[in-house]
Motif scaffolding. Structure first.
Motif, short mmCIF file in Angstrom:
data_model
loop_
_atom_site.label_atom_id
_atom_site.label_comp_id
_atom_site.label_asym_id
_atom_site.label_seq_id
_atom_site.Cartn_x
_atom_site.Cartn_y
_atom_site.Cartn_z
N LEU A 263 62.21 -5.14 -40.06
CA LEU A 263 61.02 -5.89 -40.50
C LEU A 263 59.80 -5.58 -39.63
O LEU A 263 58.81 -6.31 -39.66
N SER A 264 59.89 -4.50 -38.86
CA SER A 264 58.85 -4.27 -37.84
C SER A 264 57.46 -4.00 -38.43
O SER A 264 56.47 -4.07 -37.72
N ASP A 265 57.37 -3.72 -39.74
CA ASP A 265 56.03 -3.60 -40.32
C ASP A 265 55.43 -4.98 -40.60
O ASP A 265 54.23 -5.11 -40.83
N LYS A 266 56.27 -6.03 -40.54
CA LYS A 266 55.79 -7.38 -40.85
C LYS A 266 55.75 -8.32 -39.65
O LYS A 266 54.97 -9.28 -39.63
N VAL A 299 55.98 -20.14 -42.90
CA VAL A 299 57.30 -19.49 -42.78
C VAL A 299 58.32 -20.49 -42.23
O VAL A 299 59.46 -20.57 -42.73
N MET A 300 57.91 -21.29 -41.26
CA MET A 300 58.84 -22.28 -40.70
C MET A 300 59.27 -23.30 -41.75
O MET A 300 60.42 -23.73 -41.79
N LYS A 307 67.62 -24.90 -44.14
CA LYS A 307 68.27 -25.66 -43.07
C LYS A 307 68.36 -24.87 -41.75
O LYS A 307 69.38 -24.86 -41.07
N ILE A 308 67.26 -24.19 -41.45
CA ILE A 308 67.19 -23.47 -40.18
C ILE A 308 65.99 -24.01 -39.39
O ILE A 308 64.87 -24.01 -39.89
N GLY A 309 66.26 -24.49 -38.19
CA GLY A 309 65.22 -25.09 -37.37
C GLY A 309 64.44 -24.04 -36.59
O GLY A 309 65.03 -23.23 -35.89
N LEU A 365 65.28 -15.02 -43.06
CA LEU A 365 63.94 -14.56 -42.69
C LEU A 365 63.54 -13.33 -43.52
O LEU A 365 62.40 -13.22 -44.00
N LYS A 366 64.50 -12.43 -43.72
CA LYS A 366 64.23 -11.24 -44.54
C LYS A 366 63.88 -11.64 -45.97
O LYS A 366 62.94 -11.12 -46.56
#
Ligand SMILES: *Cc1c(COP(=O)(O)O)cnc(C)c1O
Length: 370
Positions: A263-266, A299-300, A307-309, A365-366
């Motif tokens: 994901l390094s371009d983002k 994004v958060m 269900k990801i903090g 995240l992806k």
């Protein structure tokens, strides 16, 4: 649910806590407090350790003990938790702010010297997220201008700068033992120093400035910032495991790095190392690049639906309403820190994290960014 942090209480925590209860030693007078102070200060190579109720308390006490007082200026990073700033402003002194280095996310030490004035009394360095501040230039400035130095090592127990442990620099250093730190006592903190006079002052400020001879006669105002024997019992058990904890943090950081590299371009990932340190990844921070339409909050929010903090990055001191309303920093800008606050957040990074947790975080995240 994958919380942003889960502590690991996998050693003798329970055994030592039971000992507190069975012996009846639960207050700050109990034997684990002295033992934790001795073992922690020995671990970082300091002569004295003063255990207190939290890391913020440790900063307040350290700031007063090194002599920061009304009218002084103290140089700190703008990108930090508020604790170092409030330790200074509560004493009637003013934090003078420095922008971040975009590579390490720490205070840009090249920008310090131009902010030094006749009023400058001290520098507080704050190691942020995983890499230490570049200490040599700071130490040189302190020498050249006769400044006090406090090292906020709340996030970096066991990290080193050029092979020397964080917590061993300057007039006094502080640690926090909040549950997301490398070792935890639930709530807790410590000041470590080699200066017997500073240590003596810290012990007084922690304990209402009671005097050994005339207990209820006070020459100065302090705080009740004592640590209990039960907290210290946890601390002793945790410190026994610090090497494996540090190893695990690095394993987490490296796994995230390799899985997220596509994901390094983002996204911008934490720097692995500098010429003075290997990243210890206290937390795994991510900065969204400009081509991503969402900001960190969005994004958060999407991560929370899975269900990801996650947690936002620090909010810079120069934008804090509490300081702006008293007229401080209103025309100042620190673009690197501003961008980090807007675009940065961190993913679950606690010691209790498993490989499948990490895989899940990366997968989601992806999904969100693609
Ligand atoms: C956590 C932290 C503190 C404050 O510690 P508490 O124990 O939560 O009061 C201070 N400075 C830094 C850099 C921290 O990360």
């Amino acid at each position: 649910m994958i919380p942003v942090n889960t502590p690991l209480l996998s050693g003798k925590e329970k055994e030592y806590l039971v000992e507190c209860i069975e012996t009846g030693w639960i207050s700050s007078e109990g034997p684990f407090v002295k033992r934790f102070e001795d073992e922690m200060s020995r671990f970082v190579g300091r002569d004295f350790g003063i255990a207190v109720s939290n890391g913020t308390a440790a900063l307040e006490i350290a700031a007063k003990a090194v002599g920061i007082s009304e009218g002084d200026e103290v140089i700190i990073p703008t990108f930090t938790i508020i604790s170092p700033a409030q330790a200074v402003s509560k004493l009637g002194a003013k934090p003078i702010l420095i922008d971040s280095d975009p590579e390490t996310w720490n205070m840009d030490v090249q920008k310090i010297e131009e902010r030094i004035t006749d009023k400058t009394k001290a520098i507080i360095v704050v190691h942020i997220y995983g890499l230490p501040v570049d200490m040599d230039p700071v130490l040189q400035l302190c020498e050249k201008y006769d400044l006090k130095l406090i090292e906020d090592a709340a996030e970096l127990h066991g990290q080193t700068y050029n092979g020397k442990l964080c917590g061993s620099f300057g007039d006094a250093s502080i640690f926090s033992f909040y549950p997301n730190k490398h070792i935890t006592t639930g709530e807790g903190g410590m000041i470590v120093t080699n200066d017997a006079e500073i240590a003596e002052k810290c012990r007084g400020y922690r304990n209402l400035c009671f005097q050994p001879e005339k207990r209820f006669v006070h020459d100065e105002i302090g705080w009740n910032y004592r640590m209990t024997n039960m907290q210290a019992a946890l601390g002793v058990a945790q410190l026994e495991q610090i090497d494996t904890f540090i190893e695990k943090k690095r394993w987490i950081g490296q796994l995230y790095t390799s899985l997220l590299s596509e994901l390094s371009d983002k996204i911008e990932l934490p720097k692995q190392s500098t010429d003075y340190a290997e990243n210890v990844f206290w937390v795994f921070g991510i900065i969204l690049k400009d081509n991503v339409k969402m900001n960190a909050l969005e994004v958060m929010q999407r991560m929370r639906e899975f269900k990801i903090g996650c947690r936002p990055f620090f909010y810079p001191m120069h934008l804090q309403p509490v300081y702006n309303t008293q007229g401080w920093y209103v025309n100042e800008s620190y673009p690197v820190a501003e961008r980090m606050a807007e675009r940065g957040f961190y993913v679950p990074s606690g010691l209790g994290l498993t490989e499948s947790d990490i895989n899940e975080v990366v997968k989601r995240l992806k999904q969100i960014l693609e």
